[in-house]
Design a protein around this motif. Structure first.
Motif, PDB file in Angstrom:
ATOM      1  N   MET A  26       0.812  -1.219   0.000  1.00 58.09           N
ATOM      2  CA  MET A  26       0.000   0.000   0.000  1.00 58.09           C
ATOM      3  C   MET A  26       0.845   1.268   0.000  1.00 58.09           C
ATOM      4  N   LYS A  27       2.170   1.162   0.037  1.00 61.47           N
ATOM      5  CA  LYS A  27       3.044   2.330   0.142  1.00 61.47           C
ATOM      6  C   LYS A  27       3.883   2.515  -1.116  1.00 61.47           C
ATOM      7  N   LEU A  28       4.128   3.779  -1.431  1.00 62.60           N
ATOM      8  CA  LEU A  28       5.018   4.135  -2.531  1.00 62.60           C
ATOM      9  C   LEU A  28       6.010   5.183  -2.045  1.00 62.60           C
ATOM     10  N   VAL A  29       7.173   5.199  -2.676  1.00 59.22           N
ATOM     11  CA  VAL A  29       8.152   6.259  -2.445  1.00 59.22           C
ATOM     12  C   VAL A  29       8.111   7.146  -3.681  1.00 59.22           C
ATOM     13  N   PRO A  48      -5.958  12.113  -6.948  1.00 62.71           N
ATOM     14  CA  PRO A  48      -6.775  11.518  -8.021  1.00 62.71           C
ATOM     15  C   PRO A  48      -6.605  10.001  -8.166  1.00 62.71           C
ATOM     16  N   PHE A  49      -5.522   9.444  -7.652  1.00 66.96           N
ATOM     17  CA  PHE A  49      -5.300   8.004  -7.777  1.00 66.96           C
ATOM     18  C   PHE A  49      -6.016   7.205  -6.706  1.00 66.96           C
ATOM     19  N   GLY A  50      -6.450   7.861  -5.616  1.00 65.70           N
ATOM     20  CA  GLY A  50      -7.163   7.167  -4.552  1.00 65.70           C
ATOM     21  C   GLY A  50      -7.075   7.903  -3.233  1.00 65.70           C
ATOM     22  N   GLN A  51      -7.680   7.288  -2.220  1.00 68.16           N
ATOM     23  CA  GLN A  51      -7.692   7.889  -0.885  1.00 68.16           C
ATOM     24  C   GLN A  51      -6.339   7.705  -0.211  1.00 68.16           C
ATOM     25  N   ILE A  52      -5.718   8.802   0.171  1.00 68.23           N
ATOM     26  CA  ILE A  52      -4.409   8.761   0.815  1.00 68.23           C
ATOM     27  C   ILE A  52      -4.610   8.511   2.306  1.00 68.23           C
ATOM     28  N   LYS A  53      -4.018   7.433   2.781  1.00 70.77           N
ATOM     29  CA  LYS A  53      -4.098   7.103   4.201  1.00 70.77           C
ATOM     30  C   LYS A  53      -3.062   7.907   4.994  1.00 70.77           C
ATOM     31  N   ARG A  54      -1.865   8.025   4.414  1.00 73.10           N
ATOM     32  CA  ARG A  54      -0.776   8.743   5.095  1.00 73.10           C
ATOM     33  C   ARG A  54       0.187   9.290   4.046  1.00 73.10           C
ATOM     34  N   LEU A  55       0.672  10.492   4.282  1.00 71.86           N
ATOM     35  CA  LEU A  55       1.651  11.118   3.406  1.00 71.86           C
ATOM     36  C   LEU A  55       2.730  11.726   4.281  1.00 71.86           C
ATOM     37  N   ARG A  56       3.971  11.320   4.044  1.00 69.61           N
ATOM     38  CA  ARG A  56       5.079  11.797   4.869  1.00 69.61           C
ATOM     39  C   ARG A  56       6.156  12.391   3.974  1.00 69.61           C
ATOM     40  N   LEU A  57       6.594  13.585   4.316  1.00 68.86           N
ATOM     41  CA  LEU A  57       7.624  14.304   3.577  1.00 68.86           C
ATOM     42  C   LEU A  57       8.778  14.568   4.543  1.00 68.86           C
ATOM     43  N   PRO A  58       9.766  13.644   4.614  1.00 63.16           N
ATOM     44  CA  PRO A  58      10.861  13.787   5.588  1.00 63.16           C
ATOM     45  C   PRO A  58      11.631  15.090   5.402  1.00 63.16           C
ATOM     46  N   LYS A  59      12.058  15.656   6.510  1.00 61.44           N
ATOM     47  CA  LYS A  59      12.799  16.922   6.499  1.00 61.44           C
ATOM     48  C   LYS A  59      14.223  16.716   6.997  1.00 61.44           C
ATOM     49  N   ASN A  60      15.105  17.614   6.566  1.00 59.70           N
ATOM     50  CA  ASN A  60      16.484  17.594   7.065  1.00 59.70           C
ATOM     51  C   ASN A  60      16.575  18.449   8.322  1.00 59.70           C
ATOM     52  N   PHE A  61      17.756  18.572   8.894  1.00 62.68           N
ATOM     53  CA  PHE A  61      17.932  19.324  10.130  1.00 62.68           C
ATOM     54  C   PHE A  61      17.635  20.813   9.969  1.00 62.68           C
ATOM     55  N   GLY A  62      17.732  21.301   8.752  1.00 65.13           N
ATOM     56  CA  GLY A  62      17.442  22.713   8.497  1.00 65.13           C
ATOM     57  C   GLY A  62      15.952  23.008   8.385  1.00 65.13           C
ATOM     58  N   GLY A  63      15.129  21.971   8.367  1.00 62.93           N
ATOM     59  CA  GLY A  63      13.686  22.152   8.286  1.00 62.93           C
ATOM     60  C   GLY A  63      13.115  22.036   6.883  1.00 62.93           C
ATOM     61  N   ASP A  64      13.976  21.930   5.872  1.00 64.07           N
ATOM     62  CA  ASP A  64      13.505  21.760   4.493  1.00 64.07           C
ATOM     63  C   ASP A  64      13.295  20.273   4.217  1.00 64.07           C
ATOM     64  N   HIS A  65      12.361  19.968   3.313  1.00 64.21           N
ATOM     65  CA  HIS A  65      12.177  18.544   3.001  1.00 64.21           C
ATOM     66  C   HIS A  65      13.317  18.042   2.125  1.00 64.21           C
ATOM     67  N   ARG A  66      13.474  16.738   2.087  1.00 67.23           N
ATOM     68  CA  ARG A  66      14.653  16.121   1.474  1.00 67.23           C
ATOM     69  C   ARG A  66      14.474  15.723   0.010  1.00 67.23           C
ATOM     70  N   GLY A  67      13.327  16.048  -0.582  1.00 63.03           N
ATOM     71  CA  GLY A  67      13.144  15.783  -2.008  1.00 63.03           C
ATOM     72  C   GLY A  67      12.473  14.462  -2.317  1.00 63.03           C
ATOM     73  N   PHE A  68      11.958  13.773  -1.294  1.00 65.85           N
ATOM     74  CA  PHE A  68      11.207  12.542  -1.531  1.00 65.85           C
ATOM     75  C   PHE A  68      10.104  12.442  -0.489  1.00 65.85           C
ATOM     76  N   ALA A  69       9.129  11.580  -0.776  1.00 64.88           N
ATOM     77  CA  ALA A  69       7.990  11.421   0.134  1.00 64.88           C
ATOM     78  C   ALA A  69       7.560   9.960   0.158  1.00 64.88           C
ATOM     79  N   PHE A  70       6.857   9.600   1.211  1.00 70.90           N
ATOM     80  CA  PHE A  70       6.241   8.284   1.333  1.00 70.90           C
ATOM     81  C   PHE A  70       4.740   8.497   1.314  1.00 70.90           C
ATOM     82  N   VAL A  71       4.047   7.776   0.455  1.00 69.27           N
ATOM     83  CA  VAL A  71       2.592   7.893   0.387  1.00 69.27           C
ATOM     84  C   VAL A  71       1.992   6.505   0.596  1.00 69.27           C
ATOM     85  N   GLU A  72       0.975   6.432   1.429  1.00 63.73           N
ATOM     86  CA  GLU A  72       0.294   5.171   1.708  1.00 63.73           C
ATOM     87  C   GLU A  72      -1.168   5.331   1.317  1.00 63.73           C
ATOM     88  N   TYR A  73      -1.620   4.416   0.469  1.00 61.66           N
ATOM     89  CA  TYR A  73      -3.010   4.411   0.035  1.00 61.66           C
ATOM     90  C   TYR A  73      -3.789   3.362   0.826  1.00 61.66           C
TER      91      TYR A  73
END
Length: 83
Positions: A26-29, A48-73
């Motif tokens: 159920m998860k994609l990177v 549009p692809f479906g109901q998102i159960k969880r979406l995570r956008l990891p951040k670095n120590f500076g508070g900016d995100h790292r350019g990838f995400a985890f999505v769980e449908y």
């Protein structure tokens, strides 16, 4: 030769729905996300692809995100549509 002991079979091919052994079906990177993108931007893009159960956008120590995400449908069919 520097890499002569490397076994080429130990590396996986690009991920497909058939070779996702040991991973949640159920998860994609999502990679290569623009650093200007927000969680809300990703929700709008991926919803549009479906109901998102969880979406995570990891951040670095500076508070900016790292350019990838985890999505769980919710269902495997939604993951397959998004993939």
């Amino acid at each position: 030769m520097l890499f002569e002991d490397v076994d080429p079979d130990r590396f996986e091919d690009e991920p497909t729905m058939n070779n996702m052994k040991g991973r949640s079906p159920m998860k994609l990177v999502v990679k290569n996300i623009a650093f200007e993108a927000t969680v809300e931007d990703l929700r709008q893009l991926l919803h549009p692809f479906g109901q998102i159960k969880r979406l995570r956008l990891p951040k670095n120590f500076g508070g900016d995100h790292r350019g990838f995400a985890f999505v769980e449908y919710v269902t495997k069919q939604e993951v397959e549509k998004a993939f």
